[in-house]
Design an enzyme around this catalytic site. Sequence first.
Site, PDB file in Angstrom:
ATOM      1  N   ASN A  30       7.812   3.379   7.281  1.00 41.87           N
ATOM      2  CA  ASN A  30       8.075   2.298   6.340  1.00 41.87           C
ATOM      3  C   ASN A  30       8.370   2.934   4.985  1.00 41.87           C
ATOM      4  O   ASN A  30       7.464   3.403   4.308  1.00 41.87           O
ATOM      5  CB  ASN A  30       6.828   1.395   6.284  1.00 41.87           C
ATOM      6  CG  ASN A  30       6.928   0.317   5.228  1.00 41.87           C
ATOM      7  OD1 ASN A  30       7.997   0.099   4.640  1.00 41.87           O
ATOM      8  ND2 ASN A  30       5.824  -0.366   4.984  1.00 41.87           N
ATOM      9  N   LYS A  32       9.366   1.594   2.333  1.00 43.49           N
ATOM     10  CA  LYS A  32       9.026   0.711   1.200  1.00 43.49           C
ATOM     11  C   LYS A  32      10.152   0.722   0.153  1.00 43.49           C
ATOM     12  O   LYS A  32      11.317   0.873   0.505  1.00 43.49           O
ATOM     13  CB  LYS A  32       7.670   1.096   0.609  1.00 43.49           C
ATOM     14  CG  LYS A  32       6.579   1.151   1.690  1.00 43.49           C
ATOM     15  CD  LYS A  32       5.185   1.249   1.146  1.00 43.49           C
ATOM     16  CE  LYS A  32       4.204   1.309   2.302  1.00 43.49           C
ATOM     17  NZ  LYS A  32       2.808   1.312   1.866  1.00 43.49           N
ATOM     18  N   HIS A 119       3.467  -7.429   6.188  1.00 46.67           N
ATOM     19  CA  HIS A 119       2.853  -6.241   5.594  1.00 46.67           C
ATOM     20  C   HIS A 119       1.948  -6.696   4.440  1.00 46.67           C
ATOM     21  O   HIS A 119       2.269  -7.646   3.724  1.00 46.67           O
ATOM     22  CB  HIS A 119       3.937  -5.287   5.082  1.00 46.67           C
ATOM     23  CG  HIS A 119       3.368  -3.962   4.675  1.00 46.67           C
ATOM     24  ND1 HIS A 119       2.710  -3.783   3.481  1.00 46.67           N
ATOM     25  CD2 HIS A 119       3.313  -2.778   5.318  1.00 46.67           C
ATOM     26  CE1 HIS A 119       2.286  -2.534   3.408  1.00 46.67           C
ATOM     27  NE2 HIS A 119       2.643  -1.898   4.513  1.00 46.67           N
ATOM     28  N   GLU A 121       1.505  -5.642   1.601  1.00 43.84           N
ATOM     29  CA  GLU A 121       2.148  -5.688   0.283  1.00 43.84           C
ATOM     30  C   GLU A 121       2.980  -6.963   0.127  1.00 43.84           C
ATOM     31  O   GLU A 121       3.125  -7.482  -0.979  1.00 43.84           O
ATOM     32  CB  GLU A 121       2.985  -4.420   0.070  1.00 43.84           C
ATOM     33  CG  GLU A 121       2.071  -3.222  -0.169  1.00 43.84           C
ATOM     34  CD  GLU A 121       2.609  -1.886   0.285  1.00 43.84           C
ATOM     35  OE1 GLU A 121       3.819  -1.760   0.529  1.00 43.84           O
ATOM     36  OE2 GLU A 121       1.784  -0.951   0.418  1.00 43.84           O
ATOM     37  N   GLU A 192      -3.424  -2.382   9.750  1.00 45.03           N
ATOM     38  CA  GLU A 192      -3.396  -1.581   8.529  1.00 45.03           C
ATOM     39  C   GLU A 192      -4.478  -2.083   7.567  1.00 45.03           C
ATOM     40  O   GLU A 192      -4.260  -3.072   6.853  1.00 45.03           O
ATOM     41  CB  GLU A 192      -2.032  -1.693   7.847  1.00 45.03           C
ATOM     42  CG  GLU A 192      -0.884  -1.180   8.682  1.00 45.03           C
ATOM     43  CD  GLU A 192       0.304  -0.825   7.812  1.00 45.03           C
ATOM     44  OE1 GLU A 192       0.706   0.341   7.798  1.00 45.03           O
ATOM     45  OE2 GLU A 192       0.815  -1.724   7.104  1.00 45.03           O
ATOM     46  N   GLY A 198      -1.945   3.953   1.295  1.00 40.30           N
ATOM     47  CA  GLY A 198      -1.565   4.711   0.100  1.00 40.30           C
ATOM     48  C   GLY A 198      -2.740   5.279  -0.674  1.00 40.30           C
ATOM     49  O   GLY A 198      -2.582   5.723  -1.811  1.00 40.30           O
ATOM     50  N   SER A 237      -2.480   5.673   5.368  1.00 37.32           N
ATOM     51  CA  SER A 237      -2.745   7.094   5.083  1.00 37.32           C
ATOM     52  C   SER A 237      -2.649   7.995   6.312  1.00 37.32           C
ATOM     53  O   SER A 237      -3.404   8.968   6.433  1.00 37.32           O
ATOM     54  CB  SER A 237      -4.094   7.264   4.377  1.00 37.32           C
ATOM     55  OG  SER A 237      -4.073   6.613   3.121  1.00 37.32           O
TER      56      SER A 237
HETATM   57  P1  PGA Z   1       0.751   4.781   3.761  1.00 37.47           P
HETATM   58  O1  PGA Z   1       1.353   3.302   4.015  1.00 37.47           O
HETATM   59  O2  PGA Z   1       1.025   5.589   5.004  1.00 37.47           O
HETATM   60  O3  PGA Z   1       1.476   5.288   2.555  1.00 37.47           O
HETATM   61  O4  PGA Z   1      -0.721   4.613   3.542  1.00 37.47           O
HETATM   62  C1  PGA Z   1       1.281   2.702   5.274  1.00 37.47           C
HETATM   63  C2  PGA Z   1       1.950   1.348   5.237  1.00 37.47           C
HETATM   64  O5  PGA Z   1       1.782   0.616   4.258  1.00 37.47           O
HETATM   65  O6  PGA Z   1       2.659   0.956   6.178  1.00 37.47           O
END
Ligand code: PGA
Length: 275
Positions: A30, A32, A119, A121, A192, A198, A237
């Site tokens: 992803n 983003k 997601h 976010e 997640e 992150g 992560s």
């Molecule tokens: P990350 O994000 O691997 O940077 O923690 C995962 C995600 O949001 O899909």
Amino acid sequence: MVNAGSKIWVFKEMGVSGQEGQRRPLIAGNWKMNGRRADGLALAEALGAWAKERQASRGSDMLVCPPATLLGAVSEVLAGSWVAVGGQDCHGQEKGAHTGDISAAMLADAGASAVLVGHSERRQDHGESDSEIRAKAVAALGAGLQVIVCIGETGAERDSGQTLAVLSRQLSGSVPVGEGGLSAGTLVVAYEPVWAIGTGRTPSREQIIEAHSHIRAALGEMIGDMADGVRLLYGGSVKPENAAEILALANVDGALVGGASLKAEGFCAIYDAAT
Ligand code: PGA
């Protein structure tokens, strides 16, 4: 124009339980809101070259979800490759007066064979509810896309012991049960934990196992035996250093990778950890 149709078929074929109920791992990236055209093309080219060498020996599926501005260009770079391309979100309706939004059919038209919905976010930044996410998932299936429904608890929800209840609520609200096109090959669920995205923090092995086995059981109540073939991804992560340990856990059928998917080397190392 890239013809997504053949890739969707391959993707579905691979995703459905093969021999003895094995689920083929899926490593999804992803990107983003990262990358200009040159960055996205360089990353896609590196993945495409790597994938070509792995053509015969690949044991898992790979998907990349670039920002919408790069979807068409990345799809063209990866046309003919076994690396699939997906969107990061779609609208719940087919078309119309929705400024700034993109429909599932438009994603497919740009070369996508899958899309992320829900997601955290999107849930946080855009206040998306489970019912909106369900509508997006229905739209994705209607456009012939594989849909990756993302769920996960916040840190506060975990601390107050609500994790499993939150996962159940998100699943029942957002998985499009009873809708046309839903199958073990077209549905993927990504767990997640919001507090792990992150942050460099990951849940313990026990916490991941508990969440994934809960998701499998909850899906079983919702869609019966089909749940056995649905791939469950862990996200939050994931890095080359921890991927092998996470991917070996029960009911973890792949990973949804954010930050570490922006470098071909690291993302391919995560892929290798799954195989
Ligand atoms: P990350 O994000 O691997 O940077 O923690 C995962 C995600 O949001 O899909």
